[in-house]
Design an enzyme around this catalytic site. Structure first.
Site, PDB file in Angstrom:
ATOM      1  N   ASP A   1     -10.744  -6.527 -12.482  1.00 41.63           N
ATOM      2  CA  ASP A   1      -9.730  -5.766 -11.746  1.00 41.63           C
ATOM      3  C   ASP A   1      -8.705  -5.132 -12.688  1.00 41.63           C
ATOM      4  O   ASP A   1      -7.506  -5.192 -12.447  1.00 41.63           O
ATOM      5  CB  ASP A   1      -9.036  -6.671 -10.731  1.00 41.63           C
ATOM      6  CG  ASP A   1      -8.529  -5.883  -9.512  1.00 41.63           C
ATOM      7  OD1 ASP A   1      -8.844  -4.685  -9.421  1.00 41.63           O
ATOM      8  OD2 ASP A   1      -7.823  -6.467  -8.676  1.00 41.63           O
TER       9      ASP A   1
ATOM     10  N   VAL B   1       5.011 -10.980  -2.342  1.00 46.77           N
ATOM     11  CA  VAL B   1       5.494 -11.472  -3.629  1.00 46.77           C
ATOM     12  C   VAL B   1       7.014 -11.433  -3.633  1.00 46.77           C
ATOM     13  O   VAL B   1       7.612 -10.428  -3.250  1.00 46.77           O
ATOM     14  CB  VAL B   1       4.955 -10.621  -4.792  1.00 46.77           C
ATOM     15  CG1 VAL B   1       5.272 -11.286  -6.125  1.00 46.77           C
ATOM     16  CG2 VAL B   1       3.467 -10.391  -4.654  1.00 46.77           C
TER      17      VAL B   1
END
Length: 341
Positions: free
Chosen positions: A139, A30
């Protein structure tokens, strides 16, 4: 930030300038980045498709779901496209990073109750929306709760392939799981009758404990031990003696979520009415408290990477192979680098 969603984001890597890393996982990195034509700072997750077992069409469908979702507490994707052997997913840049990252940097023993109530109320609003749309997040954890510089909170990584955004805590689907299932509801582990949105409520309760203590229950144990402890032991919770700093209403809210029978857990909508959330403040309170004075996201990520590297060097003889060693890093440091973003 919200106006950026109405803009047309370009679909070529040439239109983006990548800056520093702010997170990494098994198959994704990222970056903080600049969208050059729009002059907007964004986050870009670059997925190495050669390291990912999932089919590209399936991942594209799931990213498209992220693009279509519209709620102030759910992180959307601006767009996605392929560049050579990678898939790029362009998203808003949440400069505060994740709750996990903030705890690892500045609050290793956990957060104070008013901060937790404020964070969790925003997460619960996201779950109410997702559940009303027929979606299960699957999640919910501190690593997926992102904060912007103004204190705005968004739940990330909804509906996206485990291979794409999971760091190895678990790679999830409806039928299988791998890794440390600390946030996983008992019915998901058992795989007997399937599961529904109540699985998110269990994960929400575990996340509350994670925010209170700085780590999830059982996080230091190997995966099979976690599975057995979750299925055989009484549900974890806030201890009335050890956790005296927390209110009775917080303890009751967590206990309501962590009931083994999913039918007895409250819906997200009902849970949002729990009196614990009367402690919550407006999100700018988060900017004044947990975000005040912390280093930029890229610096925090770099510091934890260095900490991980030191641990690897110091303990390579004790643990032998790198795979076992990395599992110990995750267990002992709770190091979840992609959880930074």
């Amino acid at each position: 930030m919200e106006q950026a969603y109405r803009k047309k984001f370009p679909l070529s890597s040439k239109d983006y300038k990548l800056y520093e890393e702010v997170g990494e996982g098994v198959s994704a990195t990222v970056y903080r980045a600049l969208c050059i034509p729009l002059n907007v700072i964004v986050a870009i997750k670059v997925l190495d498709l050669e390291k990912c077992n999932n089919d590209l069409d399936g991942i594209r469908r799931e990213v498209q779901t992220m693009i279509l979702i519209e709620h102030p507490n759910v992180l959307r994707a601006h767009c996605s496209f392929t560049a050579e052997h990678s898939l790029w997913v362009v998203m808003p840049y949440m400069a505060g990073g994740s709750c996990l990252g903030i705890m690892k940097s500045d609050h290793p023993e956990g957060l104070e109750e008013t901060v937790i109530a404020t964070l969790l109320r925003e997460v619960l609003k996201a779950l109410v929306y997702l559940h009303s749309q027929g979606h299960i997040h699957r999640d919910v954890k501190a690593g997926n709760i992102l904060i912007d510089t103004n204190g705005a909170v968004k739940l990330a990584d909804f509906g996206v392939s485990a291979c794409m955004f999971d760091t190895g805590d678990r790679q999830r689907s409806r039928n299988t799981f791998v890794g440390t299932p600390c946030w996983m509801a008992p019915e998901v582990m058992q795989q007997l009758h399937g599961y529904d949105f109540k699985a998110d409520i269990w994960s929400f309760g575990i996340t509350a404990l994670e925010l209170a203590h700085g780590h999830a229950p059982f996080s230091k144990y190997p995966p099979m031990k976690v599975l057995l402890m979750t299925l055989q032991n009484a549900p974890p919770g806030l201890d009335y003696e050890r956790d005296k700093r927390f209110s009775k209403s917080f303890k009751e809210m967590v206990a309501a979520c962590l009931v083994k029978d999913p039918k007895k857990r409250p819906s997200s909508e009902k849970l949002l009415k729990h009196h614990f959330f009367k402690h919550a403040k407006s999100y700018d309170y988060l900017a004044k408290t947990i975000l005040n004075g912390i280093p930029p996201l890229g610096e925090r990520f770099k510091m934890l990477k260095a900490k991980e590297a030191d641990f690897l060097v110091q303990n390579k003889d004790m643990y032998g192979d790198k795979e076992h060693l990395l599992s110990q890093v995750n267990a002992i440091l709770s190091f979840n680098s992609l959880g930074f973003y």
